[in-house]
Write a protein that holds these residues in place. Sequence first.
Motif, short mmCIF file in Angstrom:
data_model
loop_
_atom_site.label_atom_id
_atom_site.label_comp_id
_atom_site.label_asym_id
_atom_site.label_seq_id
_atom_site.Cartn_x
_atom_site.Cartn_y
_atom_site.Cartn_z
N LEU A 157 0.82 -1.22 0.00
CA LEU A 157 0.00 0.00 0.00
C LEU A 157 0.86 1.27 0.00
O LEU A 157 0.44 2.29 -0.56
N VAL A 158 2.03 1.20 0.61
CA VAL A 158 2.89 2.38 0.65
C VAL A 158 3.25 2.85 -0.76
O VAL A 158 3.37 4.05 -1.02
N PHE A 159 3.40 1.91 -1.67
CA PHE A 159 3.77 2.27 -3.04
C PHE A 159 2.60 2.84 -3.83
O PHE A 159 2.77 3.25 -4.98
N PHE A 160 1.41 2.85 -3.23
CA PHE A 160 0.27 3.52 -3.85
C PHE A 160 0.19 4.98 -3.41
O PHE A 160 -0.63 5.74 -3.93
N MET A 161 1.01 5.36 -2.44
CA MET A 161 1.05 6.75 -2.00
C MET A 161 1.85 7.57 -3.01
O MET A 161 3.01 7.24 -3.30
N ASP A 162 1.23 8.60 -3.55
CA ASP A 162 1.93 9.39 -4.57
C ASP A 162 1.77 10.89 -4.37
O ASP A 162 2.03 11.67 -5.28
N TRP A 211 1.60 14.24 -1.02
CA TRP A 211 1.96 14.56 0.36
C TRP A 211 0.88 14.13 1.34
O TRP A 211 1.18 13.79 2.49
N TYR A 212 -0.39 14.13 0.92
CA TYR A 212 -1.46 13.68 1.81
C TYR A 212 -1.28 12.21 2.17
O TYR A 212 -1.49 11.80 3.32
N GLY A 213 -0.93 11.43 1.17
CA GLY A 213 -0.71 10.00 1.42
C GLY A 213 0.45 9.75 2.36
O GLY A 213 0.36 8.90 3.26
N LEU A 217 -6.91 9.34 -1.04
CA LEU A 217 -5.90 10.42 -1.01
C LEU A 217 -5.14 10.52 -2.32
O LEU A 217 -4.61 11.59 -2.65
N ARG A 218 -5.08 9.42 -3.08
CA ARG A 218 -4.42 9.47 -4.41
C ARG A 218 -5.17 10.39 -5.36
O ARG A 218 -4.55 10.98 -6.25
N SER A 219 -6.48 10.52 -5.15
CA SER A 219 -7.29 11.32 -6.08
C SER A 219 -7.21 12.81 -5.77
O SER A 219 -7.70 13.63 -6.55
#
Length: 267
Positions: A35-40, A42-44, A263-265
């Motif tokens: 899941l960390v690699f789906f953070m892209d 600053w919110y994530g 958060l990605r959106s």
Amino acid sequence: MLDKMILGRYVPINSFVHSLDPRAKLLFVFVMTILVFFMDNWYGYLFGFLLVLIITKLSNLRFMFVFNGIKPIFFLIIFTFLMHVFLTKGGRTLFDWGIINIQMGGVLMGIMISFRFIIIIFLSTVMTLTTSPIALTDAIEYILKPFKKIKLPVHELALMMSIALRFIPTLMDETQKVMKAQISRGSDISSGSAVQRIKAIGPLLIPLFVSAFKRADDLAIAMEVRGYRGDIGRTKYRKLAWQRKDTLTLLSLIPISMIIIFLRSIT
């Protein structure tokens, strides 16, 4: 700094995270790593650091204790950051001199990738601090049990991973002792040019490798004397017990995943 390294150590205290089944902790960290690699954005990453703080609090570990313990491996994060700074292109140019061209896209990507590694290292370190090597070995073996059908030596792999993890703090302590012994004999390790420091590593590596091989030989002899034959006819003194809180811990990954995707959106 090496004597402060905590990766591979176990801190036996009472906490919610300590009481969890090691299989639940291992699966939780594995899924969180994905899941960390789906953070892209600053919110994530802020959400990821918030999760790290919550998990650290639930484990009754001081945040600075964990942070100071992973400092020795920060050079890997710095190296990753610099690789992105110099090799990743995009955005406006920040510095241009000869073959060196640094652009904003590379700096931002380096920062984001570094944040990902920090979150993963934090989660992995908390897991090892709250799980004994024996319990971690049993969890790895249990999770990989289906691969026995294809003749994969699951027990041996789990044992090797556990021994390797357990030997990290031992080797760090041994390195510290060798460094102090060399310094007491007049060896200058912490000063001088980069070439001189590299040359000074030689007298450290030789006794360290000798000690590591001796420890490995002693461990092999001890296991052989005790009749170790892998998992053939092997029973367990401590059996893993799955509880409701372990199920709830894994179910918490569902809302965590939904929040990360949401958060990605956000742009």
